[in-house]
Scaffold this active site. Structure first.
Site, PDB file in Angstrom:
ATOM      1  N   ASP A  85       0.831  -1.206   0.000  1.00 39.18           N
ATOM      2  CA  ASP A  85       0.000   0.000   0.000  1.00 39.18           C
ATOM      3  C   ASP A  85       0.870   1.263   0.000  1.00 39.18           C
ATOM      4  O   ASP A  85       1.835   1.357   0.764  1.00 39.18           O
ATOM      5  CB  ASP A  85      -0.876  -0.034   1.270  1.00 39.18           C
ATOM      6  CG  ASP A  85      -1.954   1.025   1.275  1.00 39.18           C
ATOM      7  OD1 ASP A  85      -2.831   0.972   0.414  1.00 39.18           O
ATOM      8  OD2 ASP A  85      -1.921   1.908   2.168  1.00 39.18           O
ATOM      9  N   GLU A 129       1.749  -0.511  -4.979  1.00 40.61           N
ATOM     10  CA  GLU A 129       0.787   0.526  -5.319  1.00 40.61           C
ATOM     11  C   GLU A 129       1.558   1.840  -5.226  1.00 40.61           C
ATOM     12  O   GLU A 129       1.857   2.321  -4.135  1.00 40.61           O
ATOM     13  CB  GLU A 129      -0.391   0.562  -4.334  1.00 40.61           C
ATOM     14  CG  GLU A 129      -1.424   1.603  -4.741  1.00 40.61           C
ATOM     15  CD  GLU A 129      -2.165   2.261  -3.597  1.00 40.61           C
ATOM     16  OE1 GLU A 129      -3.324   2.639  -3.782  1.00 40.61           O
ATOM     17  OE2 GLU A 129      -1.592   2.428  -2.496  1.00 40.61           O
TER      18      GLU A 129
HETATM   19  C1  GLC Z   1      -4.325   3.016  -0.676  1.00 40.23           C
HETATM   20  C2  GLC Z   1      -5.586   2.208  -0.552  1.00 40.23           C
HETATM   21  C3  GLC Z   1      -6.691   3.082  -0.052  1.00 40.23           C
HETATM   22  C4  GLC Z   1      -6.290   3.664   1.297  1.00 40.23           C
HETATM   23  C5  GLC Z   1      -4.941   4.361   1.219  1.00 40.23           C
HETATM   24  C6  GLC Z   1      -4.391   4.631   2.594  1.00 40.23           C
HETATM   25  O1  GLC Z   1      -4.410   3.989  -1.663  1.00 40.23           O
HETATM   26  O2  GLC Z   1      -5.886   1.587  -1.773  1.00 40.23           O
HETATM   27  O3  GLC Z   1      -7.905   2.394   0.062  1.00 40.23           O
HETATM   28  O4  GLC Z   1      -7.264   4.572   1.717  1.00 40.23           O
HETATM   29  O5  GLC Z   1      -3.981   3.579   0.558  1.00 40.23           O
HETATM   30  O6  GLC Z   1      -3.957   3.448   3.199  1.00 40.23           O
END
Ligand code: GLC
Ligand code: CA
Length: 458
Positions: free
Chosen positions: A209, A271
């Site tokens: 994440d 991500e």
């Molecule tokens: C990422 C997740 C999202 C979350 C954010 C903070 O972007 O996909 O759902 O709110 O991280 O952890």
């Protein structure tokens, strides 16, 4: 499971958002036993892997992306024993399991954050997070004017143990999500412990994440100019004070060594909301190995844009020795049947805020386009990520009552931005329990209709 070590380079991976997947005991929240019960369904989709969004103990200030304990299961949705049974059931069906790791921030209920609050400024406990004195005569102003992703400020002031106002701490997301200090050795080691904990339990890989945010230039806290929270708008040379800093790659090089201790090596995907070229750095073979490509998610339906994005990403992936990834849906974005059924000019945020009443969705068109786009997606070389419910052609639910809006974005923006709840509505397993927008789309009905979206995905 004797899978090829590089299985993930050409795979179909299905995202489960556990709380809205399947509620096996009827207490109102999806659970791990629900996933176990639905393994035959997952198997019928011919998936290679499941990616499980956070299932850790959490007050759900951000749908579980606020983690209280990285090495346990939320008692609301199961136990570690259930988790082990789930791993077994998935593996028996030849489905790998990828779990979400949230390393940028914990929750404010994490034992180390509580310890930090109870400790003195400058203490070891505070150094695991990013605490700073405020500016102004009595420290009443935040250390700087950075906004958070869930606005307004990225800083929240704390109270000292004696009740007087104290230091501020940094949170790039909600105040319930304090950022870790990744220059702290203990933090680094604790995450290695967490990765090993799950890897030893049989997990096959990790989705990282906000992978681009871990390392910050803490020396510039008081001098940095207003920072942009959009990773696409920051400088492209790894010198932004908060995002995509060059040092962050050292973290993933260390993680890769740990992943490679396993046979087959553990898989990982970043991500990283940064431009395509920078994103690919996270996908290098000696780092995470793969990075999400969100370009299609942000594009409107159309051959010209699709072609440009696909060509560019195939080329980039090759240049870094990775494979491409493709995605049309996830738990953060308006569902693609709805996006493609709205005119191109429609701003989705405005549309959501109007409860979907500002423009009518042409569902027939949206469905046809979603079908064509998915066919293309699944035929592309590389790895495809699917999000629970897209195989049922679920539309976005834009008009949830306020009482059902759980996304912190809604409250934090004082109701000027709706947030992401509309794509997180429970999966309609049966007609009887389906949300009103999902009537006629339940798995029960689609199972036996040969031309249903479900059978198309299969
Ligand atoms: C990422 C997740 C999202 C979350 C954010 C903070 O972007 O996909 O759902 O709110 O991280 O952890
Ligand atoms: Ca339940």
């Amino acid at each position: 499971m004797a899978k090829d070590a590089l299985w993930w380079r050409q795979a179909a991976i299905y995202q489960i958002y556990p709380r809205s997947f399947y509620d096996s005991n009827g207490d109102g929240i999806g659970d791990l036993n629900g996933i176990i019960e639905k393994v035959p369904y997952l198997k019928s989709l011919n998936l290679d892997a499941v990616w499980l969004s956070p299932f850790y103990p959490s007050a759900l200030a951000d749908g579980g992306y606020d983690v209280d304990d990285y090495r346990d299961v939320d008692p609301k949705i199961g136990t570690l024993k259930d988790f082990d049974r789930m791993v077994k059931a998935l593996h028996k069906a030849d489905i790998s399991l990828i779990i979400d790791i949230v390393p940028n921030h914990s929750s404010n209920q994490h034992k180390w954050f509580k310890e930090a609050l109870a400790s003195e400024p400058g203490s070891k406990a505070r150094d695991r997070y990013i605490f700073r004195d405020g500016r102004g005569k009595n420290g009443e102003l935040p250390p700087n004017d950075w906004p958070s992703h869930f606005v307004p400020s990225a800083w929240t002031r704390t109270n000292n143990p004696d009740g007087t106002p104290g230091q501020w701490y940094l949170h790039l997301f909600a105040p319930e999500q304090p950022d870790w200090n990744w220059d702290n050795r203990e933090v680094e080691e604790d995450f290695l412990k967490t990765l090993r904990f799950w890897a030893d339990r049989g997990v096959d890989g990790f989705r990282i994440d906000v992978a681009h945010a871990l390392k910050k230039d803490l020396k510039r806290i008081y001098t940095a100019k207003k920072n942009n929270v959009d990773g696409f708008k920051i400088p492209q040379n790894g010198t932004d004070v908060l995002f995509d800093r060059n040092e962050v790659h050292e973290v993933y090089k260390t993680w890769r060594k740990l992943f490679n201790e396993y046979n087959p090596p553990k898989f990982a995907v970043a991500e990283a909301y940064v431009k395509a070229k920078r994103r690919m750095l996270y996908a290098r073979p000696d780092e995470l190995g793969q990075a999400f490509n969100f370009d299609l998610l942000g594009a409107y339906y159309g051959a010209k844009d699709f072609k440009r994005i696909i060509t560019e990403n195939l080329k980039l992936a090759k240049s870094e020795g990775s494979s491409s990834t493709w995605v049309f849906n996830n738990h953060d974005r308006v569902r693609h049947t709805t996006r493609f059924g709205l005119p191109k000019k429609v701003d989705l945020r405005t549309w959501l805020l109007a409860d979907g009443k500002s423009h009518k969705v042409d569902m027939e068109l949206g469905l046809q386009r979603a079908r064509a786009a998915t066919l293309m997606l699944l035929a592309l070389p590389g790895c495809t990520y699917l999000y629970q419910g897209e195989e049922l052609a679920l539309p976005e639910v834009p008009d949830l009552p306020e009482s059902e809006l759980a996304d912190p974005i809604w409250k934090r923006t004082s109701g000027t931005e709706k947030g992401r709840d509309g794509c997180r509505v429970s999966i309609p397993w049966s007609e009887a329990t389906a949300h009103k927008h999902f009537k006629g789309l339940s798995a029960e009905i689609q199972e036996s209709a040969s031309d249903s979206m479900l059978n198309f995905y299969r």
